[in-house]
Write an enzyme that holds these catalytic residues in place. Sequence first.
Site, PDB file in Angstrom:
ATOM      1  N   ALA A 104       0.821  -1.205   0.000  1.00  0.00           N
ATOM      2  CA  ALA A 104       0.000   0.000   0.000  1.00  0.00           C
ATOM      3  C   ALA A 104       0.861   1.263   0.000  1.00  0.00           C
ATOM      4  CB  ALA A 104      -0.942  -0.016   1.200  1.00  0.00           C
ATOM      5  N   HIS A 105       0.201   2.425  -0.003  1.00  0.00           N
ATOM      6  CA  HIS A 105       0.929   3.691  -0.131  1.00  0.00           C
ATOM      7  C   HIS A 105       1.851   3.946   1.062  1.00  0.00           C
ATOM      8  CE1 HIS A 105      -2.784   5.995   1.700  1.00  0.00           C
ATOM      9  NE2 HIS A 105      -2.302   5.093   2.518  1.00  0.00           N
ATOM     10  N   ASN A 106       3.024   4.472   0.721  1.00  0.00           N
ATOM     11  CA  ASN A 106       4.046   4.857   1.696  1.00  0.00           C
ATOM     12  C   ASN A 106       4.633   3.695   2.486  1.00  0.00           C
ATOM     13  OD1 ASN A 106       2.006   7.543   1.781  1.00  0.00           O
ATOM     14  ND2 ASN A 106       4.192   7.929   1.475  1.00  0.00           N
TER      15      ASN A 106
END
Length: 350
Positions: A241-243
């Site tokens: 997922a993001h980051n």
Amino acid sequence: MIDNQGYTLEQIAALIGAEVKGDAACRVFSVNTIQDSVSGHITFLSNPKYRTYLTDTKASAVIMSAELAEDYDGNALVMSNPYLGFARVAQLLDTTPSLAQGIHPTAVIHESATVSESAHIGPNAVVAAQAVIGDNVELGAGSYVGHGSVLGEAAKIYPNVTITHGVQIGKRAIVHSGTTIGSDGFGFASDNGLWVKIPQLGGVVIGDDFECGANCTIDRGALNDTIIGNGVKLDNLCHLAHNVEIGEHSAMAAYAGVAGSSRVGDYCTAGGRATILGHIEIADRVHITAGSQVSKSLNKAGAYSSGAPLMENREWRKNMVRVRQLDEMAKKIKLLEKELKQLKGENEND
């Protein structure tokens, strides 16, 4: 890619750090299992339980340990880690065809993109504006490289891979079909029950020698980048997922997932269907077994597991009934402990 001459055992031994037992001039041309090998094949034996196959194998040579080689009369390459030796020989004798040769006339390349003269781009592939395609890159048919994205030297992108804008992929990366890198992270704010999209403004930065299987998804960062270190390996159908940050030389088996803003250290592993929840820190050399859910940070190296092991359905049903009663049972135990303490106090007073 091998030539028609193959390799002698002497040549292979020098390349993989093995010792030849038998005919050093023997040539091999391809790899196979110990059961199915014929003359001209090289195989390996690392698990002693398969040593019975040594009697009947038709392989021209077997990579094995010194202990297993003592009683073997055939040609052998002797080394302490036969499986690693086999991996290196398989690379040497790899017959996988190239994804493309030159630049196909149907490829669409923006005039502002930079494409190395040694790159190979397949049919209907698209290279967007300001993208950079490095030396000896192979970009398979139907793949897409977005605005400003960079593919490092000798990256191998299989057909129908989507690499969106602002993605950097290092040298010698391998990305298998169906994978999307740089898709939007799952970012929304609630406005009285209505979801308001948060633009995902970061990118994805991937180090050298990365490999991911088919149909993986790696989201771009919300503000900062999603970061994947050198040597990371992902099986099919993994999601980052993001980051998320993944440390160097970590590996994840199929269906593993890491939720937003979690950080995984170096040399970690995650088994199939392992799940790491969001905003979690995982130390270096942590090993998460298959099917486990990580719900808190792990600051010490080691192996971790969660979940119930497989059991007969009837037993599982009984156990689930007990699980539903845990809160009630805990209250009763607490009451009994209180009564026991009172009884002890009364006895001491007597």
